[in-house]
Scaffold this active site. Structure first.
Site, PDB file in Angstrom:
ATOM      1  N   ASN A  63      -0.988  34.931  35.312  1.00  0.00           N
ATOM      2  CA  ASN A  63      -1.633  35.678  34.232  1.00  0.00           C
ATOM      3  C   ASN A  63      -3.141  35.467  34.365  1.00  0.00           C
ATOM      4  O   ASN A  63      -3.656  34.384  34.113  1.00  0.00           O
ATOM      5  CB  ASN A  63      -1.124  35.153  32.880  1.00  0.00           C
ATOM      6  CG  ASN A  63      -1.815  35.807  31.704  1.00  0.00           C
ATOM      7  OD1 ASN A  63      -2.556  36.786  31.866  1.00  0.00           O
ATOM      8  ND2 ASN A  63      -1.581  35.284  30.506  1.00  0.00           N
ATOM      9  N   LYS A 109      -5.487  36.829  32.579  1.00  0.00           N
ATOM     10  CA  LYS A 109      -6.234  36.952  31.311  1.00  0.00           C
ATOM     11  C   LYS A 109      -7.461  37.838  31.559  1.00  0.00           C
ATOM     12  O   LYS A 109      -7.353  38.789  32.337  1.00  0.00           O
ATOM     13  CB  LYS A 109      -6.558  35.558  30.761  1.00  0.00           C
ATOM     14  CG  LYS A 109      -5.295  34.671  30.740  1.00  0.00           C
ATOM     15  CD  LYS A 109      -5.450  33.364  30.049  1.00  0.00           C
ATOM     16  CE  LYS A 109      -4.125  32.607  30.100  1.00  0.00           C
ATOM     17  NZ  LYS A 109      -4.117  31.382  29.337  1.00  0.00           N
ATOM     18  N   HIS A 129       2.038  36.841  23.871  1.00  0.00           N
ATOM     19  CA  HIS A 129       1.285  35.702  24.408  1.00  0.00           C
ATOM     20  C   HIS A 129       0.494  35.016  23.299  1.00  0.00           C
ATOM     21  O   HIS A 129      -0.028  35.665  22.388  1.00  0.00           O
ATOM     22  CB  HIS A 129       0.336  36.165  25.521  1.00  0.00           C
ATOM     23  CG  HIS A 129      -0.263  35.010  26.269  1.00  0.00           C
ATOM     24  ND1 HIS A 129      -1.353  34.326  25.790  1.00  0.00           N
ATOM     25  CD2 HIS A 129       0.112  34.395  27.408  1.00  0.00           C
ATOM     26  CE1 HIS A 129      -1.636  33.342  26.638  1.00  0.00           C
ATOM     27  NE2 HIS A 129      -0.755  33.364  27.625  1.00  0.00           N
ATOM     28  N   GLU A 182       5.526  28.662  26.097  1.00  0.00           N
ATOM     29  CA  GLU A 182       4.163  28.202  26.358  1.00  0.00           C
ATOM     30  C   GLU A 182       3.619  27.526  25.105  1.00  0.00           C
ATOM     31  O   GLU A 182       3.158  28.219  24.180  1.00  0.00           O
ATOM     32  CB  GLU A 182       3.250  29.390  26.691  1.00  0.00           C
ATOM     33  CG  GLU A 182       3.644  30.160  27.921  1.00  0.00           C
ATOM     34  CD  GLU A 182       2.455  30.936  28.499  1.00  0.00           C
ATOM     35  OE1 GLU A 182       2.094  30.645  29.646  1.00  0.00           O
ATOM     36  OE2 GLU A 182       1.878  31.786  27.818  1.00  0.00           O
ATOM     37  N   GLY A 230      -4.389  25.964  28.951  1.00  0.00           N
ATOM     38  CA  GLY A 230      -5.783  25.799  29.338  1.00  0.00           C
ATOM     39  C   GLY A 230      -6.370  24.445  28.983  1.00  0.00           C
ATOM     40  O   GLY A 230      -7.590  24.270  28.981  1.00  0.00           O
ATOM     41  N   SER A 251      -0.794  24.843  31.456  1.00  0.00           N
ATOM     42  CA  SER A 251      -1.335  23.833  32.374  1.00  0.00           C
ATOM     43  C   SER A 251      -0.429  23.531  33.575  1.00  0.00           C
ATOM     44  O   SER A 251      -0.386  22.401  34.049  1.00  0.00           O
ATOM     45  CB  SER A 251      -1.703  22.559  31.618  1.00  0.00           C
ATOM     46  OG  SER A 251      -2.768  22.838  30.708  1.00  0.00           O
TER      47      SER A 251
HETATM   48  P1  13P Z   1      -3.009  27.874  31.736  1.00  0.00           P
HETATM   49  O1  13P Z   1      -2.115  27.828  32.959  1.00  0.00           O
HETATM   50  O2  13P Z   1      -4.429  28.139  32.049  1.00  0.00           O
HETATM   51  O3  13P Z   1      -2.759  26.707  30.848  1.00  0.00           O
HETATM   52  O4  13P Z   1      -2.526  29.183  30.917  1.00  0.00           O
HETATM   53  C1  13P Z   1      -1.176  29.350  30.689  1.00  0.00           C
HETATM   54  C2  13P Z   1      -0.961  30.708  30.155  1.00  0.00           C
HETATM   55  O5  13P Z   1      -1.388  31.044  29.073  1.00  0.00           O
HETATM   56  C3  13P Z   1      -0.238  31.662  31.009  1.00  0.00           C
HETATM   57  O6  13P Z   1       0.115  32.812  30.307  1.00  0.00           O
END
Ligand code: 13P
Length: 239
Positions: free
Chosen positions: A6, A8, A88, A157, A163, A193
């Site tokens: 992802n 983002k 999400h 998640e 993050g 993460s």
């Molecule tokens: P990170 O891997 O940066 O923690 O993000 C996870 C996420 O939100 C994937 O959709």
């Protein structure tokens, strides 16, 4: 296994093209049969990826119309997109999407036959209340969602793990995935993460069928490394 990146709001169209070239070559050179999905920003959508699915991180649940700033079904169809991420944590907690809108998106894109990666996960204060509060919270995030939809993938998640470099313990991931498994037979992904160093241990757990990776997947080489780890695990997990 299902391995997802992802992006983002990261990467330009040009950067995405370079990234896809690396990942697509890796997938074909290594005969990868696992499902690999990349969710780039809208501006970097491409027609006809070779061997990797392209999905969108969001869309508005209409064919077209007066929805300023939104992307709807008609625009996705032009790019042959049939995969979407819904629910999400950043859409829920940063953008402010309600469960009502989220379930409306789910119903609309399910009717259109999309593969839906549906995300759930609790904020830290809920986790601190203990496991029954946590499961109740996830239960509410499933309101209006058809957990028996055949093209469903569920991603767990935890908000506090996204993050941050923090992850739940392997035992906690396994417990929550076990509880989710009792609710749905859909493949279950873990996200939050995930990186090269922990992907193998997480994917090895019971009821973990793959990962949804944010920051660590921005490096094409790291993402390929995680795809390779998933492929190795297929034999170990008997898939
Ligand atoms: P990170 O891997 O940066 O923690 O993000 C996870 C996420 O939100 C994937 O959709």
């Amino acid at each position: 296994m299902i391995i997802c990146a992802n992006f983002k709001a990261n990467k330009t169209r040009q950067e995405t093209q370079a990234y896809m070239a690396v990942v697509e070559s890796f997938v074909s050179a290594n005969d990868i049969s696992d499902t690999v999905i990349v969710f780039p920003p809208f501006t970097a959508l491409e027609h006809d990826p070779r061997n990797v699915l392209i999905g969108v991180q969001n869309a508005y649940p209409v064919r077209n119309g007066a929805y300023t700033g939104e992307i709807a079904l008609e625009q996705l169809e032009e790019f042959g997109i049939k995969t979407i991420l819904i629910g999400h944590s950043e859409r829920r907690h940063v953008i402010g999407e309600t469960q009502e809108l989220i379930s409306e998106k789910f119903r609309f894109f399910a009717e259109q036959g999309f593969a839906i990666v549906y995300c759930v996960g609790e904020p830290l204060e809920i986790r601190e209340e203990g496991s029954s509060a946590l499961m109740e919270y996830i239960e509410r995030q499933c309101e209006g969602i058809d957990l028996s939809y055949p093209d469903l993938i569920v991603a767990y998640e935890p908000v506090w793990a996204i993050g941050t470099g923090l992850t739940p313990s392997l035992r906690d991931i396994e417990l929550i995935h076990g509880a989710l498994r009792a609710k749905t037979s859909a493949p279950l992904l873990y996200g939050g993460s995930v990186k090269v160093e922990n992907a193998h241990d997480i994917m090895k757990l019971d009821n973990v069928d793959g990962v949804l990776v944010g920051s660590a997947a921005l490096s094409a080489n790291d993402f390929c490394d995680m795809i390779a780890q998933a492929t190795e695990l297929n034999t170990e997990k008997g898939e």
